[in-house]
Every structure is written in C-alpha cells, then in structure tokens.
Design an enzyme around this catalytic site. Sequence first.
Site, PDB file in Angstrom:
ATOM      1  N   LYS A 107      24.917  33.229  47.551  1.00  0.00           N
ATOM      2  CA  LYS A 107      26.134  33.423  46.756  1.00  0.00           C
ATOM      3  C   LYS A 107      27.118  32.326  47.102  1.00  0.00           C
ATOM      4  O   LYS A 107      27.229  31.920  48.265  1.00  0.00           O
ATOM      5  CB  LYS A 107      26.750  34.787  47.102  1.00  0.00           C
TER       6      LYS A 107
ATOM      7  N   GLU B 195      43.566  42.235  47.382  1.00  0.00           N
ATOM      8  CA  GLU B 195      42.472  42.278  48.366  1.00  0.00           C
ATOM      9  C   GLU B 195      42.966  42.223  49.810  1.00  0.00           C
ATOM     10  O   GLU B 195      43.534  41.215  50.258  1.00  0.00           O
ATOM     11  CB  GLU B 195      41.498  41.114  48.102  1.00  0.00           C
TER      12      GLU B 195
END
Length: 402
Positions: A151, A207
């Site tokens: 990723k 976040e």
Amino acid sequence: MPQETPKEIGTDMPDEFPAERRTDSAQERPTSADIARPTGAPDFALSHPEFSVRTQGVAKQFDSPEPAREALRDGSADMVVGAIPFDASRRWALSVPESVTSSPNPLEPPSFYRSGDFPSFTLASQMPSPRLHRDRVAHAVSVLGSGELDKVVLARRELFRADRPFDSRAVAARLMSANPNGYGFLTDLSAAGPGYSKHYLVGSSPELLVRKKGNRVTSFPLAGSTARRTNPDEDEKAATQLQASAKDLREHRYVVEHIAEVLGQFSSSVVAPGVPELLSTRELWHLGTPISAIVDDPEVTALDLAAALHPTPALGGAPRQPALDYILANEEDRRFYGGAVGWCAADGDGIFMVSIRCGETDEANRSLTAWGGGGIVSDSDPDSELDETKVKLTTIRKALGL
Ligand SMILES: C=C(O[C@H]1C=CC=C(C(=O)O)[C@@H]1O)C(=O)O
C-alpha cells in the site's frame, strides 16, 4: 513514474515556498490580518469535542523531538505544542508556549474570526495536475502487490491565492465552525526554520494519531473512504458499501496492524477490534478503528508515542519504509501535511492529530497550500482515487469560501 508535463493549471507553482510578492496597490481594505485582534489570539490551538487547548507566545522553539523531550523531562517546559513534518527526518516545528488556556469544551472562535472580513481566494495552481495524479496512481497500482509494496498513499496539493492579506486564525476559525467534531487546529511552523517563518498550518482533521491520558492511550486511525451523498438513502447505502468493500477493508487493515504493533512495544494490553467502525465528516465516510492500550512505563509521553507511530500507513503505506521511499522519490515535498499536530504536557499527557484536511499559509498572509491524498492498493481505481482527493480538498476549499 509519470512526470509533470505540462501543468494543467498555472505555470507558476513554486516547488518550495518563496515569499509572496505583493503586486497590488498599498490602498487596501483593512482585513482581519491588520486590524485589532482579540487579545487572546492564539499561536497554537487545538479543538476537540471534549476539550481544547490554546496557547500564546513562544518561550522556546525546537526543530527536533529530543530537546523537546528533555525540556519536558527536566521541568523547564510545562507543555510542548506544534507539528511533526511528514518526513520525520526533516525539521519539526515544536515550541514551549508562554501561556496556555485549556477548557473542557471545544473552541468557539470569536465572531471576529468566524464572520469578519475575509478575502476572496482563487485556485492558482495544482501540483501534480489532476491528470498526473491519476497517472501516478495508475503507476502505483501497477507496482503494488507484485513487489515489496502492499500500500502507498499518494497526495496532491492546490495553491490558493487571496486578493488581500488574511489572518490564518480566520481560516482556522472557519474550519472549526464548519466542522465542530473535527478537531480544528492552528499551529505556527516558524520553529522549523528557513522557509517556514510565520507560516501556519491550519486544518480540521478527523484522524486521531494518539491521545494519552494517565496510562491510557487511544488512537483512532482512518483509512478507506467514500464521498457523502446528498440523498440520505444513497448516503446510507454508500456507507454500507464502504463497510463491505474488500479493497477498503484491506487498505484499513494495514493501518490497524501497524498501530497495534507499535503500541505493543509500549504496552502489553493493546485492544484493536477486528472490524472497523464508520466515521463521517461533512464530506466523507471513513472506516475507523478505535485502538486502546495501557502503557507499561509511566515515563512514556504522548510525544514519544506520536514519534513512534508516525507515519502510519494511513499517510505512508505498507510496509512502512519502502512506502516512504516510494513517496519521497515520486512526490513533491509534503512539508507538514501528513504529519501530526498536537501538544504534550510535562506529565506525559497529550494528543496528536494526523495533519490532514489542512493547509499551510505563507509569510505574507496572501496564499494557502492545501493537500489531499488517499491510500492506494493493488485494486484501486485511478479515477476514483482522483475523485477522492477532490472531495478531501473540499474541506479547505469550503473554509476559503470556494
Ligand atoms: C490522506 C488522507 O486521508 C487519509 C485518512 C483517511 C482516509 C484515507 C483514505 O481513505 O485513503 C487516508 O488514509 C487525506 O485526507 O489527505
């Protein structure tokens, strides 16, 4: 890796951030940048739904974590505030404030900032262009899964220019008012040295990198996203689809695994649920996992934990080092986007938010550069990924009145 030829919007995008030139007349309307400010105008602010911290003045500055840790340890600092750059080997922007105001409530910026005079902003340039970002995603997809990378997070930036000077606090106030659950923040980046003097990072990040209160540590990583829909039924359907999306669940799992592993170095009791929850902002649905732990060593601070966790695969990738190498080799400098913003007190308590949905203002208070990115895995679709960055950038665009 595709390169930029030619740029789609504007040809004047500075690769670094030179001082803005003023070409307008000196006869300008007064703005929030140059008329009397509320006396409590902060140099750092972080608003959380359950508490907030605002600070004024700078007693000391640090461009790396070690002297900040030492100042907290030896009692010469009660609190350190500031920002960690995406590339943690670069200069950090930490400072010891002269005064701190904490509150058990989110910040309510004065109306002076929320609704005072505000300039008009226009999009001046994009780097990379949307087309090149798409091509970069396609390139990443072609290498993901076949080699050492699983990723990688790719981002792009937009430069907005104002028709007259503005105060970064006014942008932060608009972000806080528009996203009351969104952890609005403002932090001076001057401590990072040349190229950052009087630059501010402003944003509204959903976040949580890490929060430490006593021996309890929490993190709420996000990864896997879809745009909100205006029709409530479609919006709910989009959220349900996100929760079932194998691609997004995989993108998310790398982040949870990383955080659980790093926290495991500090704690023998990490709890990381196997199934993510949904978190919504005004613009997006995200997959998020509440992770908690009890730290074994009472000397460990929020700053130590933030430094160890950053960058998570929500902004870097997996495995961490090859992903960072890929980003540093193939993308423009992210500066403080994708880093973390927060504070750490001498008792070790503190909070650091991931610096996303944010922008950096320049020394002349005439421009703001915003970033938006997204996690790429081997089955990501380049067009959807480009669309996702557009949606992410709307948080800042809306705050600028665009
Ligand atoms: C990289 C960003 O978002 C991160 C946080 C939430 C969801 C993300 C995603 O779905 O890709 C990203 O990991 C950004 O907002 O610029």
